[in-house]
Design an enzyme around this catalytic site. Sequence first.
Site, short mmCIF file in Angstrom:
data_model
loop_
_atom_site.label_atom_id
_atom_site.label_comp_id
_atom_site.label_asym_id
_atom_site.label_seq_id
_atom_site.Cartn_x
_atom_site.Cartn_y
_atom_site.Cartn_z
N GLU A 211 0.83 -1.21 0.00
CA GLU A 211 0.00 0.00 0.00
C GLU A 211 0.87 1.27 0.00
OE1 GLU A 211 -2.86 -0.59 3.17
OE2 GLU A 211 -3.52 -2.48 2.30
N GLU A 312 -4.91 -8.97 -1.14
CA GLU A 312 -5.23 -8.74 0.28
C GLU A 312 -6.62 -8.15 0.43
OE1 GLU A 312 -2.28 -6.73 2.87
OE2 GLU A 312 -4.04 -5.93 3.93
#
Length: 480
Positions: A211, A312
């Site tokens: 991220e 994810e």
Amino acid sequence: MVLLAPLSLAALTLPVVLADLTASINADSNWGTWEGWGTSLAWWAARFGDRDDLADAFFTLKSTTVNGETLPGLGFTIARYNAGASSWNTVNGDTKMVESSKIIRSRLVEGYWIDWASKDPSSSSWDWTVDAKQRAMLTKAIARGVTHTELFSNSPMWWMCKNKNPSGGPGGVENIQSWNLEDHAVYMATVAEQFRDRWNINFSTISPFNEPSADWWNDAGTQEGCHLNVPTQATIIGHLANHIASRGLSSKIAASDESYFDQAVSNLQNIGSSAISKISRINVHGYQGGSGRRDVLYNLAQEHQKPLWNSEFGNSGGNGADMAKMWLVDMRWMHPTAWVYWQVLDGAGWGLIDADNESGTMKGATQKYFVFAQLSRHIRPGMRILDSGDENVVAFYSAPEGKLVVVAVNWSTAQYINVDLGRFAGRPAEGSKVTRWSTKMADGGERYVKREDTTFQGTKFWSWFETNTIQTFEVTGVKI
Ligand SMILES: *[C@@H]1O[C@H](CO)[C@@H](O)[C@H](O)[C@H]1NC(C)=O
Ligand SMILES: CC(=O)N[C@H]1CO[C@H](CO)[C@@H](O)[C@@H]1O
Ligand SMILES: CC(=O)N[C@H]1CO[C@H](CO)[C@@H](O)[C@@H]1O
């Protein structure tokens, strides 16, 4: 619901029934080949990684007893191993890792490269004894049939960070020191090399960022994280490709594990052709909820001829309904070929098994576990992803078995859903059995109950769907 007056007494006793919905599966469609289901190891495995029962429950299809409860194995074939960013040693007499005041200890993962003095993995700058439990779970997962292993990083080692804090920089700014970009690549490649040489584990892929465009990785965070600008990512990917090659590793690069579909799109539009040529798979996380241009991301992945994974997803809804909803939206618009849950053991509805990552205590399986069973026990690697024409119905086909797997959900008023196989070249004989499994996505609801009460008639089969129920059907004797 509209109430029509006057109601007769008889009408009052009848349930409100919607017109049947018919999903006609498109036998000519092909959205790719399913690669599997999985989980990231990281925190839960660093805590519970020595348990064989958990390895059996998540990485086999066997029925397994966990804490006195019998669970159908989820049969995951993907495991993501987290290369930690933390160590508690002091370097040169005074330099130490800085911990955020809000840090949750179980979210700091022990890293292997504990100081910058040497790149030689046999030197004292490296400690290969740390993180034994997470490694143990990875080993157990592989022994049970995991085929895709990924090495991933939430933050570079703390000493590569500008503020020495592996949770992030002040205000979410980029937190890697400019002179450590290659070192982060060296770290990832060296861990992969040592896993091969010490433990005979070859990571299929290495994902160097987590991220990275998010601005929430800051020095007051609760976990490891690091914002990295897109040009920095491109540079690190270049170094990583070189360090993978120079060590003779077979690992490919997966990137950039952005949080949102739209960030992944923007990342791919800006990272440059050199980095793109070195990325073998696009990983994206599923945290944009119902919004975000999943379709644009799919098109970009197709254009670059790269597989696309939702690497994810995690959420707090312990009954699994929101998770199922997001998976359906993913399948309809993004067509990922794999889907990976974040932490299978966790608290507050996040886990498939309820557990406290800090105290190391465990409770029972959540409803979400059984929603997962509806998916991962039936949709198996190698199956072809088909278009069902409906956003709440998905279909997968196994050519060697002549088997069609259909998963469907009704979110609202109970009704029949018909599944029409009129477009297939071969269909089951009239009256053949269709096996179904069903889970109610509400606490206390039924859990993965198998029934043999459905038959194939004409070109169809059908089933009654209670509100918020997920059902899986297996139909054999199907030909495309
Ligand atoms: C890992 O790769 C090495 C070198 O390519 C190979 O010799 C070894 O057999 C592989 N191990 C496994 C478990 O595949
Ligand atoms: C004690 C503790 O830190 N528990 C946390 C485990 O993880 C869940 C979800 O990430 C948190 O909500 C808990 O606070
Ligand atoms: C009212 C309602 O939500 N009905 C849904 C029942 O399930 C089908 C298939 O999942 C949906 O298309 C309907 O909208």
